[in-house]
Design a protein around this motif. Structure first.
Motif, PDB file in Angstrom:
ATOM      1  N   TRP A   1     111.903  -1.447  -3.323  1.00  0.00           N
ATOM      2  CA  TRP A   1     110.624  -2.046  -2.895  1.00  0.00           C
ATOM      3  C   TRP A   1     109.495  -1.040  -2.994  1.00  0.00           C
ATOM      4  O   TRP A   1     108.355  -1.367  -3.314  1.00  0.00           O
ATOM      5  CB  TRP A   1     110.728  -2.611  -1.472  1.00  0.00           C
ATOM      6  N   LEU A   2     109.845   0.236  -2.745  1.00  0.00           N
ATOM      7  CA  LEU A   2     108.825   1.278  -2.738  1.00  0.00           C
ATOM      8  C   LEU A   2     108.270   1.478  -4.150  1.00  0.00           C
ATOM      9  O   LEU A   2     107.056   1.567  -4.350  1.00  0.00           O
ATOM     10  CB  LEU A   2     109.497   2.564  -2.230  1.00  0.00           C
ATOM     11  N   VAL A   3     109.186   1.524  -5.122  1.00  0.00           N
ATOM     12  CA  VAL A   3     108.778   1.681  -6.509  1.00  0.00           C
ATOM     13  C   VAL A   3     107.939   0.482  -6.939  1.00  0.00           C
ATOM     14  O   VAL A   3     106.866   0.628  -7.542  1.00  0.00           O
ATOM     15  CB  VAL A   3     110.021   1.829  -7.415  1.00  0.00           C
ATOM     16  N   THR A   4     108.428  -0.725  -6.572  1.00  0.00           N
ATOM     17  CA  THR A   4     107.709  -1.936  -6.969  1.00  0.00           C
ATOM     18  C   THR A   4     106.301  -1.946  -6.390  1.00  0.00           C
ATOM     19  O   THR A   4     105.338  -2.301  -7.074  1.00  0.00           O
ATOM     20  CB  THR A   4     108.496  -3.182  -6.504  1.00  0.00           C
ATOM     21  N   LEU A   5     106.188  -1.525  -5.137  1.00  0.00           N
ATOM     22  CA  LEU A   5     104.864  -1.479  -4.497  1.00  0.00           C
ATOM     23  C   LEU A   5     103.907  -0.615  -5.318  1.00  0.00           C
ATOM     24  O   LEU A   5     102.765  -1.004  -5.594  1.00  0.00           O
ATOM     25  CB  LEU A   5     105.022  -0.902  -3.087  1.00  0.00           C
ATOM     26  N   SER A   6     104.392   0.549  -5.739  1.00  0.00           N
ATOM     27  CA  SER A   6     103.531   1.444  -6.507  1.00  0.00           C
ATOM     28  C   SER A   6     103.210   0.883  -7.882  1.00  0.00           C
ATOM     29  O   SER A   6     102.119   1.079  -8.396  1.00  0.00           O
ATOM     30  CB  SER A   6     104.192   2.816  -6.664  1.00  0.00           C
ATOM     31  N   ILE A   7     104.168   0.175  -8.481  1.00  0.00           N
ATOM     32  CA  ILE A   7     103.892  -0.415  -9.802  1.00  0.00           C
ATOM     33  C   ILE A   7     102.804  -1.470  -9.673  1.00  0.00           C
ATOM     34  O   ILE A   7     101.848  -1.501 -10.460  1.00  0.00           O
ATOM     35  CB  ILE A   7     105.175  -1.032 -10.395  1.00  0.00           C
ATOM     36  N   VAL A   8     102.927  -2.314  -8.631  1.00  0.00           N
ATOM     37  CA  VAL A   8     101.917  -3.356  -8.435  1.00  0.00           C
ATOM     38  C   VAL A   8     100.539  -2.727  -8.265  1.00  0.00           C
ATOM     39  O   VAL A   8      99.563  -3.131  -8.910  1.00  0.00           O
ATOM     40  CB  VAL A   8     102.281  -4.221  -7.200  1.00  0.00           C
ATOM     41  N   HIS A   9     100.476  -1.684  -7.440  1.00  0.00           N
ATOM     42  CA  HIS A   9      99.176  -1.048  -7.217  1.00  0.00           C
ATOM     43  C   HIS A   9      98.664  -0.366  -8.476  1.00  0.00           C
ATOM     44  O   HIS A   9      97.464  -0.345  -8.725  1.00  0.00           O
ATOM     45  CB  HIS A   9      99.262  -0.059  -6.055  1.00  0.00           C
ATOM     46  N   SER A  10      99.582   0.200  -9.268  1.00  0.00           N
ATOM     47  CA  SER A  10      99.149   0.852 -10.502  1.00  0.00           C
ATOM     48  C   SER A  10      98.499  -0.159 -11.437  1.00  0.00           C
ATOM     49  O   SER A  10      97.495   0.124 -12.094  1.00  0.00           O
ATOM     50  CB  SER A  10     100.333   1.492 -11.227  1.00  0.00           C
ATOM     51  N   VAL A  11      99.087  -1.356 -11.498  1.00  0.00           N
ATOM     52  CA  VAL A  11      98.510  -2.376 -12.373  1.00  0.00           C
ATOM     53  C   VAL A  11      97.183  -2.864 -11.794  1.00  0.00           C
ATOM     54  O   VAL A  11      96.204  -3.059 -12.524  1.00  0.00           O
ATOM     55  CB  VAL A  11      99.511  -3.539 -12.569  1.00  0.00           C
ATOM     56  N   MET A  12      97.130  -3.001 -10.458  1.00  0.00           N
ATOM     57  CA  MET A  12      95.882  -3.433  -9.821  1.00  0.00           C
ATOM     58  C   MET A  12      94.760  -2.435 -10.042  1.00  0.00           C
ATOM     59  O   MET A  12      93.582  -2.785  -9.953  1.00  0.00           O
ATOM     60  CB  MET A  12      96.105  -3.603  -8.305  1.00  0.00           C
ATOM     61  N   MET A  13      95.110  -1.193 -10.326  1.00  0.00           N
ATOM     62  CA  MET A  13      94.093  -0.168 -10.571  1.00  0.00           C
ATOM     63  C   MET A  13      93.153  -0.558 -11.707  1.00  0.00           C
ATOM     64  O   MET A  13      92.057  -0.026 -11.829  1.00  0.00           O
ATOM     65  CB  MET A  13      94.758   1.178 -10.910  1.00  0.00           C
ATOM     66  N   SER A  14      93.597  -1.492 -12.566  1.00  0.00           N
ATOM     67  CA  SER A  14      92.699  -1.898 -13.650  1.00  0.00           C
ATOM     68  C   SER A  14      91.411  -2.509 -13.093  1.00  0.00           C
ATOM     69  O   SER A  14      90.367  -2.451 -13.751  1.00  0.00           O
ATOM     70  CB  SER A  14      93.407  -2.870 -14.589  1.00  0.00           C
ATOM     71  N   ILE A  15      91.453  -3.049 -11.860  1.00  0.00           N
ATOM     72  CA  ILE A  15      90.221  -3.644 -11.301  1.00  0.00           C
ATOM     73  C   ILE A  15      89.137  -2.579 -11.083  1.00  0.00           C
ATOM     74  O   ILE A  15      88.058  -2.670 -11.673  1.00  0.00           O
ATOM     75  CB  ILE A  15      90.519  -4.414  -9.996  1.00  0.00           C
ATOM     76  N   PRO A  16      89.397  -1.535 -10.263  1.00  0.00           N
ATOM     77  CA  PRO A  16      88.335  -0.518 -10.142  1.00  0.00           C
ATOM     78  C   PRO A  16      87.986   0.129 -11.474  1.00  0.00           C
ATOM     79  O   PRO A  16      86.813   0.441 -11.719  1.00  0.00           O
ATOM     80  CB  PRO A  16      88.927   0.510  -9.178  1.00  0.00           C
ATOM     81  N   VAL A  17      88.966   0.306 -12.334  1.00  0.00           N
ATOM     82  CA  VAL A  17      88.681   0.970 -13.606  1.00  0.00           C
ATOM     83  C   VAL A  17      87.723   0.129 -14.439  1.00  0.00           C
ATOM     84  O   VAL A  17      86.757   0.629 -15.003  1.00  0.00           O
ATOM     85  CB  VAL A  17      89.992   1.245 -14.378  1.00  0.00           C
ATOM     86  N   ILE A  18      87.983  -1.180 -14.478  1.00  0.00           N
ATOM     87  CA  ILE A  18      87.115  -2.032 -15.294  1.00  0.00           C
ATOM     88  C   ILE A  18      85.717  -2.130 -14.681  1.00  0.00           C
ATOM     89  O   ILE A  18      84.714  -2.073 -15.392  1.00  0.00           O
ATOM     90  CB  ILE A  18      87.764  -3.420 -15.488  1.00  0.00           C
ATOM     91  N   THR A  19      85.634  -2.205 -13.346  1.00  0.00           N
ATOM     92  CA  THR A  19      84.291  -2.290 -12.752  1.00  0.00           C
ATOM     93  C   THR A  19      83.501  -1.014 -13.039  1.00  0.00           C
ATOM     94  O   THR A  19      82.321  -1.078 -13.383  1.00  0.00           O
ATOM     95  CB  THR A  19      84.348  -2.496 -11.225  1.00  0.00           C
ATOM     96  N   VAL A  20      84.164   0.141 -12.922  1.00  0.00           N
ATOM     97  CA  VAL A  20      83.460   1.391 -13.205  1.00  0.00           C
ATOM     98  C   VAL A  20      83.086   1.451 -14.681  1.00  0.00           C
ATOM     99  O   VAL A  20      81.983   1.873 -15.048  1.00  0.00           O
ATOM    100  CB  VAL A  20      84.329   2.610 -12.805  1.00  0.00           C
ATOM    101  N   ALA A  21      84.006   0.968 -15.536  1.00  0.00           N
ATOM    102  CA  ALA A  21      83.727   0.978 -16.974  1.00  0.00           C
ATOM    103  C   ALA A  21      82.513   0.123 -17.287  1.00  0.00           C
ATOM    104  O   ALA A  21      81.623   0.531 -18.056  1.00  0.00           O
ATOM    105  CB  ALA A  21      84.939   0.478 -17.751  1.00  0.00           C
ATOM    106  N   ILE A  22      82.439  -1.069 -16.691  1.00  0.00           N
ATOM    107  CA  ILE A  22      81.292  -1.949 -16.957  1.00  0.00           C
ATOM    108  C   ILE A  22      80.009  -1.231 -16.554  1.00  0.00           C
ATOM    109  O   ILE A  22      79.016  -1.222 -17.280  1.00  0.00           O
ATOM    110  CB  ILE A  22      81.438  -3.279 -16.182  1.00  0.00           C
ATOM    111  N   ASN A  23      80.042  -0.574 -15.405  1.00  0.00           N
ATOM    112  CA  ASN A  23      78.834   0.102 -14.930  1.00  0.00           C
ATOM    113  C   ASN A  23      78.451   1.296 -15.796  1.00  0.00           C
ATOM    114  O   ASN A  23      77.294   1.447 -16.178  1.00  0.00           O
ATOM    115  CB  ASN A  23      79.045   0.554 -13.487  1.00  0.00           C
ATOM    116  N   HIS A  24      79.425   2.136 -16.098  1.00  0.00           N
ATOM    117  CA  HIS A  24      79.105   3.331 -16.886  1.00  0.00           C
ATOM    118  C   HIS A  24      78.697   2.958 -18.311  1.00  0.00           C
ATOM    119  O   HIS A  24      77.635   3.344 -18.790  1.00  0.00           O
ATOM    120  CB  HIS A  24      80.317   4.270 -16.945  1.00  0.00           C
ATOM    121  N   HIS A  25      79.575   2.204 -18.974  1.00  0.00           N
ATOM    122  CA  HIS A  25      79.317   1.921 -20.380  1.00  0.00           C
ATOM    123  C   HIS A  25      78.225   0.871 -20.539  1.00  0.00           C
ATOM    124  O   HIS A  25      77.463   0.904 -21.504  1.00  0.00           O
ATOM    125  CB  HIS A  25      80.603   1.499 -21.085  1.00  0.00           C
ATOM    126  N   GLY A  26      78.138  -0.065 -19.569  1.00  0.00           N
ATOM    127  CA  GLY A  26      77.071  -1.061 -19.619  1.00  0.00           C
ATOM    128  C   GLY A  26      75.709  -0.402 -19.495  1.00  0.00           C
ATOM    129  O   GLY A  26      74.738  -0.812 -20.142  1.00  0.00           O
TER     130      GLY A  26
END
Lengths: 201, 538
Positions: free
Chosen positions: B331-356
């Motif tokens: 469960w611990l590994v799965t929790l981290s995998i889920v959060h790692s994939v969710m990291m795309s949300i902050p990354v994309i928002t920052v990307a839109i702001n920086h590159h936009g």
């Protein structure tokens, strides 16, 4: 946002939550895990060897954690052993699981390579037993003397890998490291396996 | 296992409730109002539309065309000068550690394909050199340069001179002693034995003390702020200030976490150093410098708010993806995998702001060294983060784990993202502190091309090597030694790339020293605002 305190408290709160799920809960669960009865505590010499292992950074190239065959069958097929369980590491302060396999996994090296002499030759010059290896030699764990004393452990290097003249003896540190490597034998049965199935994805 | 899952569910439920309450509270107290105005706080009145780029050659400058604007710009000069001693000591130390750290990195790289190289003494054995490289560049270079840049930006963000400079100077001295003792300990074989935590815990106290001393001026300055809105960058800096001591303390407490638990704490910490310490510093700096050089506010202030909180929430729980397949609960590994994939949300928002914000102005990276370094760094942040999310997937991780692929990924993050942004920040900051131009434009260009080509060779060769190595390791029919042999040409290519990077650092450090010894041309008085067209305003 206008409030400094809100940001700092919010940030602290979130990290606290992460600490709870990633530090406290695993700690509680894994502390309760059974320690396999076959696991032997380290001897004084093995512990000293473990420190030598740490000091010279063996864990930067060698892991100590075979994975479940249903996930990565190569680990079993290479003879690295059954998947490890938390209990296997009960005596490990700190853990030396490693993250690289520039060299092979060492979780069961003591069972795979039980010869003390093999390890001594390999540490002095890996090329002597493993031509083409990129493991560095650990010559500083040995001493080159004219004549070995009665209590010295002499290493007989196969030519041309030896020092030429005189005799090669191993230091206390080197001997301890080999003792530690030989202690890495986790072939006893493990009571629990945490990775029942790999089907979450 | 059942009680654990139940506990997880309860925590998730509590978290969402708290999140909802916070949202209601923020809407009711108008936390989201004036969004775009808040994005403009980094400009003085009338400055918007004008570029501020101290590292550019163009000498024409905007100094304000009304009385209020002139006063604001004089005030900023005072703010910049207030942080000078503190920033200079942190940045100079950082640059020194960059040189030392990258030298050890190159040495370790050469030893990897040439094991007989300097192999006779324990002081130079691979297993000691490699952690010295990591710790010198993480705690010496990245952290110190990051803190230096933060000390420079804080007075500007809060629009008030820096208070408590002596604390920051003392902090830098203690921090440096910490790095020296820590590296010395590793060299003597006194490492704590866990990656990213090699410094003996006795030495770690110095970092806690140095960091705490550094927090004093930040908080004092923050308390005297004259701005109503806290700009995005300040959120990241304030949060990082809370996170790092917390993490560093828990992970370094000796003799608490045995065996497998120790491994989870180790990787929880190691990834949080990236996610909650150097990443906020890097993103915060980019959030300031990109709009400042373009003279245009970031395109969506609201988005940056989402980006910040989602980063905090997801990044703090990704660490265990380093132990996928390891001896820890699933469960611990799965929790981290889920959060790692969710990291795309902050990354994309920052990307839109920086590159936009950059959109339509990409030509500017040709003339501005700062912008070139910072924007490429921001772009690599997007790349490395998305790559990281993919690497956390079990199907990918089973190949890339335990291989050189991970090392390539780490350098894409710590170097192409973070170090590039720090280089850019230093090119921006130094002219402001010393009132000098950078002496030779060509050296900046040389520095850029050396490190850019270097990291490209580094990344491509190790990524390829790692992927092939990972595939081969899964198939036990390929003998181990054959895999080792197969990677050697790629490891040699890595040394070539690393050599170019070190050469680039030497160019950079020489230039930096000339700048410190005041060898550049004097800037035209308090030349603080520059414009692209030859607009003359007095």
């Amino acid at each position: 946002m206008t409030r400094v305190l809100a940001i700092m408290m919010g940030a602290a709160f979130i990290l606290l939550l992460a600490t709870l799920t990633l530090v406290v809960m695993p700690y509680l669960q894994m502390s309760a895990e059974a320690v396999p009865p076959g696991l032997k505590p380290y001897t004084q010499q093995e512990l000293m060897g473990r420190q030598t292992y740490i000091a010279n950074g063996c864990m930067y190239c060698h892991s100590q954690q075979p994975r479940d065959p249903s996930f990565a069958s190569g680990d079993r097929d290479r003879g690295w052993g059954r998947p490890s369980v938390p209990g296997d590491y009960a005596n490990d302060w700190p853990h030396l699981m490693g993250t690289m396999r520039t060299g092979p996994d060492l979780f069961n090296i003591g069972a795979r390579q039980p010869s003390e002499d093999w390890h001594l030759i390999h540490l002095y010059n890996p090329q002597a037993v493993m031509k083409g290896s990129i493991m560095p030699p650990y010559r500083f764990l040995f001493r080159h003397v004219e004549k070995a004393g009665p209590n010295d452990k002499v290493v007989n290097m196969p030519p041309p890998y030896g020092p030429g003249s005189g005799q090669l003896i191993v230091t206390e540190e080197g001997m301890a490291l080999v003792a530690y490597l030989l202690s890495l034998d986790h072939t006893y049965p493990a009571p629990t396996l945490p990775q029942a199935k790999i089907d979450e994805e | 296992m059942t009680p654990t899952i139940a506990l997880l569910l309860i925590i998730t439920f509590l978290l969402s409730t708290v999140g909802l309450l916070v949202l209601i509270w923020s809407i009711s107290t108008n936390q989201f109002s004036n969004s775009q105005n808040a994005a403009r706080t980094i400009f003085t009145p009338g400055e918007e539309g004008h570029s501020e780029d101290p590292a550019r050659e163009d000498t024409s400058a905007y100094k304000g065309d009304s009385k209020a604007a002139k006063e604001a710009f004089t005030a900023r000069r005072v703010q910049d000068q207030s942080s000078k001693p503190a920033v200079l000591i942190w940045l100079s130390s950082a640059v020194f550690w960059l040189l030392i750290g990258s030298f050890y990195g190159l040495l370790a790289s050469i030893k990897m394909h040439y094991p007989e190289f300097m192999a006779d003494s324990q002081w130079w054995t691979f297993g000691r050199i490699r952690p010295m490289h990591l710790n010198a560049v993480v705690y010496g270079w990245s952290s110190m340069a990051g803190i230096g840049a933060v000390l420079f930006l804080v007075p500007r963000l809060f629009k008030t001179p820096l208070r408590g400079t002596p604390y920051a100077v003392t902090g830098a001295i203690i921090w440096n002693i910490g790095v020296i003792l820590g590296l010395g300990a590793i060299n003597f074989g006194l490492s704590d034995g866990q990656e990213w935590l090699e410094f003996p815990w006795q030495v770690d106290f110095l970092f806690v003390l140095g960091g705490a001393l550094c927090a004093v001026p930040l908080l004092l300055t923050c308390a005297r702020r004259t701005v109503e809105h806290l700009y995005v960058s300040s959120w990241y800096f304030l949060a990082a200030l809370v996170w790092f001591p917390f993490l560093f303390f828990i992970a370094n407490v000796p003799k608490v976490f045995p065996g497998a638990t120790g491994a989870t704490v180790n990787w929880w910490f190691a990834h949080n150093v990236l996610g909650l310490w150097v990443t906020p510093l890097g993103i915060g700096i980019a959030y300031y410098i990109i709009p400042k050089i373009l003279g245009r506010p970031i395109i969506s202030y609201k988005l940056s708010l989402i980006g910040f909180w989602s980063l905090a929430l997801f990044y703090s729980q990704v660490g265990i993806h380093h132990l996928i397949g390891g001896p820890i609960p699933t469960w611990l590994v799965t929790l981290s995998i889920v959060h790692s994939v969710m990291m795309s949300i902050p990354v994309i928002t920052v990307a839109i702001n920086h590159h936009g914000t950059m959109w339509g102005s990409f030509g500017r990276i040709k003339e501005s060294p700062t912008l070139r370094f910072v924007w490429i760094g921001a772009l690599m942040y997007t790349a490395t983060s998305l790559q990281g999310s993919l690497m956390a997937l079990r199907s990918v991780n089973v190949i890339t784990h335990f291989t050189h692929y991970t090392i390539a990924h780490a350098h894409l993050g710590m170097y192409a993202f973070l170090s590039f942004i720090l280089f850019g920040a230093i090119y921006f900051i130094m002219p402001r502190l010393t009132d000098r131009e950078w002496p030779w434009r060509r050296m900046i260009s040389l520095h850029f091309w050396l490190v850019a080509i270097g990291i490209l060779i580094y990344f491509v060769s190790l990524t390829t090597a790692g992927w092939l190595q990972g595939l081969a390791l899964l198939d036990a029919k390929t003998p181990f030694l054959e895999i080792v042999q197969m990677t050697i040409p790629y490891l040699q290519a890595r040394s070539l790339g690393g050599g170019l990077m070190v050469a680039g650092h030497i160019v950079f450090v020489v230039h930096f020293i000339f700048m410190l010894s005041r060898r550049g041309a004097m800037t035209q008085g308090p030349t603080l605002f520059r414009v692209r067209t030859k607009e003359i305003s007095q």
